[in-house]
Write a protein that holds these residues in place. Sequence first.
Motif, PDB file in Angstrom:
ATOM      1  N   ALA A   7     -47.335 -16.643  35.149  1.00  0.00           N
ATOM      2  CA  ALA A   7     -47.408 -15.368  35.863  1.00  0.00           C
ATOM      3  C   ALA A   7     -48.176 -14.357  35.021  1.00  0.00           C
ATOM      4  O   ALA A   7     -47.815 -14.102  33.868  1.00  0.00           O
ATOM      5  N   ILE A   8     -49.239 -13.813  35.594  1.00  0.00           N
ATOM      6  CA  ILE A   8     -50.065 -12.838  34.875  1.00  0.00           C
ATOM      7  C   ILE A   8     -50.039 -11.509  35.626  1.00  0.00           C
ATOM      8  O   ILE A   8     -50.528 -11.398  36.746  1.00  0.00           O
ATOM      9  N   ASP A   9     -49.460 -10.499  35.004  1.00  0.00           N
ATOM     10  CA  ASP A   9     -49.415  -9.151  35.576  1.00  0.00           C
ATOM     11  C   ASP A   9     -50.226  -8.203  34.705  1.00  0.00           C
ATOM     12  O   ASP A   9     -50.621  -8.547  33.584  1.00  0.00           O
ATOM     13  N   GLY A  10     -50.442  -6.998  35.222  1.00  0.00           N
ATOM     14  CA  GLY A  10     -51.147  -6.010  34.421  1.00  0.00           C
ATOM     15  C   GLY A  10     -51.923  -5.028  35.254  1.00  0.00           C
ATOM     16  O   GLY A  10     -51.942  -5.092  36.487  1.00  0.00           O
ATOM     17  N   ALA A  24     -56.378 -22.082  35.050  1.00  0.00           N
ATOM     18  CA  ALA A  24     -56.193 -23.054  36.132  1.00  0.00           C
ATOM     19  C   ALA A  24     -57.190 -24.200  36.007  1.00  0.00           C
ATOM     20  O   ALA A  24     -56.836 -25.373  36.184  1.00  0.00           O
ATOM     21  N   LYS A  25     -58.426 -23.865  35.674  1.00  0.00           N
ATOM     22  CA  LYS A  25     -59.459 -24.900  35.527  1.00  0.00           C
ATOM     23  C   LYS A  25     -59.150 -25.813  34.347  1.00  0.00           C
ATOM     24  O   LYS A  25     -59.252 -27.047  34.440  1.00  0.00           O
ATOM     25  N   GLU A  26     -58.743 -25.228  33.234  1.00  0.00           N
ATOM     26  CA  GLU A  26     -58.438 -26.003  32.027  1.00  0.00           C
ATOM     27  C   GLU A  26     -57.232 -26.916  32.229  1.00  0.00           C
ATOM     28  O   GLU A  26     -57.217 -28.059  31.760  1.00  0.00           O
ATOM     29  N   LEU A  27     -56.239 -26.421  32.956  1.00  0.00           N
ATOM     30  CA  LEU A  27     -54.985 -27.153  33.123  1.00  0.00           C
ATOM     31  C   LEU A  27     -54.950 -28.014  34.380  1.00  0.00           C
ATOM     32  O   LEU A  27     -54.041 -28.827  34.550  1.00  0.00           O
ATOM     33  N   GLY A  28     -55.919 -27.811  35.282  1.00  0.00           N
ATOM     34  CA  GLY A  28     -55.894 -28.519  36.554  1.00  0.00           C
ATOM     35  C   GLY A  28     -54.824 -27.961  37.478  1.00  0.00           C
ATOM     36  O   GLY A  28     -54.271 -28.672  38.328  1.00  0.00           O
ATOM     37  N   TYR A  29     -54.509 -26.673  37.312  1.00  0.00           N
ATOM     38  CA  TYR A  29     -53.484 -26.010  38.104  1.00  0.00           C
ATOM     39  C   TYR A  29     -54.102 -25.335  39.341  1.00  0.00           C
ATOM     40  O   TYR A  29     -55.313 -25.138  39.422  1.00  0.00           O
ATOM     41  N   VAL A  30     -53.242 -24.939  40.261  1.00  0.00           N
ATOM     42  CA  VAL A  30     -53.657 -24.149  41.420  1.00  0.00           C
ATOM     43  C   VAL A  30     -53.728 -22.683  40.987  1.00  0.00           C
ATOM     44  O   VAL A  30     -52.830 -22.187  40.297  1.00  0.00           O
ATOM     45  N   TYR A  31     -54.797 -21.994  41.373  1.00  0.00           N
ATOM     46  CA  TYR A  31     -54.936 -20.575  41.065  1.00  0.00           C
ATOM     47  C   TYR A  31     -54.785 -19.755  42.342  1.00  0.00           C
ATOM     48  O   TYR A  31     -55.417 -20.059  43.357  1.00  0.00           O
ATOM     49  N   VAL A  32     -53.948 -18.732  42.300  1.00  0.00           N
ATOM     50  CA  VAL A  32     -53.769 -17.838  43.443  1.00  0.00           C
ATOM     51  C   VAL A  32     -54.038 -16.405  43.003  1.00  0.00           C
ATOM     52  O   VAL A  32     -53.355 -15.880  42.115  1.00  0.00           O
ATOM     53  N   VAL A 130     -51.071 -20.925  38.561  1.00  0.00           N
ATOM     54  CA  VAL A 130     -51.372 -19.697  37.820  1.00  0.00           C
ATOM     55  C   VAL A 130     -51.574 -18.607  38.858  1.00  0.00           C
ATOM     56  O   VAL A 130     -52.406 -18.744  39.750  1.00  0.00           O
ATOM     57  N   MET A 131     -50.792 -17.553  38.756  1.00  0.00           N
ATOM     58  CA  MET A 131     -50.879 -16.472  39.735  1.00  0.00           C
ATOM     59  C   MET A 131     -50.975 -15.140  39.020  1.00  0.00           C
ATOM     60  O   MET A 131     -50.264 -14.902  38.043  1.00  0.00           O
ATOM     61  N   ASP A 132     -51.878 -14.282  39.480  1.00  0.00           N
ATOM     62  CA  ASP A 132     -52.002 -12.970  38.850  1.00  0.00           C
ATOM     63  C   ASP A 132     -51.829 -11.864  39.870  1.00  0.00           C
ATOM     64  O   ASP A 132     -52.104 -12.042  41.046  1.00  0.00           O
ATOM     65  N   GLY A 133     -51.335 -10.717  39.396  1.00  0.00           N
ATOM     66  CA  GLY A 133     -51.113  -9.591  40.287  1.00  0.00           C
ATOM     67  C   GLY A 133     -50.435  -8.447  39.571  1.00  0.00           C
ATOM     68  O   GLY A 133     -50.712  -8.170  38.405  1.00  0.00           O
ATOM     69  N   PHE A 141     -42.205 -14.515  40.797  1.00  0.00           N
ATOM     70  CA  PHE A 141     -41.677 -15.626  39.999  1.00  0.00           C
ATOM     71  C   PHE A 141     -40.946 -15.096  38.765  1.00  0.00           C
ATOM     72  O   PHE A 141     -41.429 -15.235  37.638  1.00  0.00           O
ATOM     73  N   PRO A 142     -39.763 -14.493  38.967  1.00  0.00           N
ATOM     74  CA  PRO A 142     -39.023 -13.968  37.810  1.00  0.00           C
ATOM     75  C   PRO A 142     -38.583 -15.059  36.833  1.00  0.00           C
ATOM     76  O   PRO A 142     -38.271 -14.758  35.684  1.00  0.00           O
ATOM     77  N   GLN A 143     -38.582 -16.319  37.291  1.00  0.00           N
ATOM     78  CA  GLN A 143     -38.181 -17.428  36.423  1.00  0.00           C
ATOM     79  C   GLN A 143     -39.388 -18.175  35.836  1.00  0.00           C
ATOM     80  O   GLN A 143     -39.227 -19.280  35.297  1.00  0.00           O
ATOM     81  N   ALA A 144     -40.577 -17.607  35.952  1.00  0.00           N
ATOM     82  CA  ALA A 144     -41.778 -18.259  35.420  1.00  0.00           C
ATOM     83  C   ALA A 144     -41.607 -18.573  33.942  1.00  0.00           C
ATOM     84  O   ALA A 144     -41.060 -17.768  33.176  1.00  0.00           O
ATOM     85  N   GLU A 145     -42.075 -19.759  33.540  1.00  0.00           N
ATOM     86  CA  GLU A 145     -41.920 -20.183  32.142  1.00  0.00           C
ATOM     87  C   GLU A 145     -42.778 -19.365  31.182  1.00  0.00           C
ATOM     88  O   GLU A 145     -42.412 -19.166  30.022  1.00  0.00           O
ATOM     89  N   LEU A 146     -43.941 -18.895  31.661  1.00  0.00           N
ATOM     90  CA  LEU A 146     -44.803 -18.074  30.814  1.00  0.00           C
ATOM     91  C   LEU A 146     -45.252 -16.850  31.600  1.00  0.00           C
ATOM     92  O   LEU A 146     -45.850 -16.962  32.671  1.00  0.00           O
ATOM     93  N   LYS A 147     -44.944 -15.674  31.040  1.00  0.00           N
ATOM     94  CA  LYS A 147     -45.331 -14.414  31.673  1.00  0.00           C
ATOM     95  C   LYS A 147     -46.233 -13.635  30.716  1.00  0.00           C
ATOM     96  O   LYS A 147     -45.900 -13.465  29.534  1.00  0.00           O
ATOM     97  N   LEU A 148     -47.368 -13.195  31.234  1.00  0.00           N
ATOM     98  CA  LEU A 148     -48.305 -12.396  30.447  1.00  0.00           C
ATOM     99  C   LEU A 148     -48.474 -11.034  31.114  1.00  0.00           C
ATOM    100  O   LEU A 148     -48.463 -10.934  32.337  1.00  0.00           O
ATOM    101  N   PHE A 149     -48.615 -10.010  30.294  1.00  0.00           N
ATOM    102  CA  PHE A 149     -48.861  -8.663  30.822  1.00  0.00           C
ATOM    103  C   PHE A 149     -50.138  -8.129  30.178  1.00  0.00           C
ATOM    104  O   PHE A 149     -50.188  -7.889  28.976  1.00  0.00           O
TER     105      PHE A 149
END
Length: 231
Positions: A7-10, A24-32, A130-133, A141-149
């Motif tokens: 989860a990426i906020d800011g 997302a590209k590096e990890l092969g994850y879905v980006y929203v 990977v989701m940003d907003g 996703f309050p239970q996200a394993e990694l949160k960045l601000f």
Amino acid sequence: MQHITIAIDGFSSTGKSTLAKQLAKELGYVYVDTGAMYRAVTLYALQNNFIGDNYFKVEDFVLELDNINLSFKFNDSLGFSEMYLNGVNVEKEIRTLEVSSFVSKVSAIPEVRYQLVKQQQKMGEGKGIVMDGRDIGTVVFPQAELKLFMTASPEIRAKRRYSELIKRGDKVRFEEVLKNVQERDYIDSHREDSPLFKAEDAIEIDNSNLTLEAQFESIMNLVRMTMEGQE
């Protein structure tokens, strides 16, 4: 390794989307790109005269929300998904300064946030996302394993946004871009529903003086440590 939710906020123009796409590209994850979702809803409001410089027909607009269909479609040539509004590609239209000027007002409407948060939570049910907003780590996703601000000074963020707009061919003045950044900061941080703030367990990244490469390397180390901690 175990898939996680990132989860990426800011604040606006801190490079959240750029970072999220890289991860997302590096990890092969879905980006929203949740910001694109709110921008698309704002574009719809502008196109249908629900909002303008001196008015916002909130009640009428809320009644229209069921008629707004949002989707992401992957563009192979660009390497990322683009925003579609009711079947039309609006990736370019949602990035204008006009949309930027109204998006914080539209996203402050509780009914708008409720509708989009439901969609976003459904997208992330399987993790590996990977989701940003503005409220990903606090509401979506309050239970996200990694949160960045993400944060940076208003002036630096305005310079970045100004450069993007000029490169696109938009005719804007730096002063109005800076004013827009400051106004969005205030509205995002002071709205009643899901205001922007740093989650207690989020890691703050001030990238005012960081290169994209240095930032990505630092955050990938955080991702690896988080993944290892889940095993």
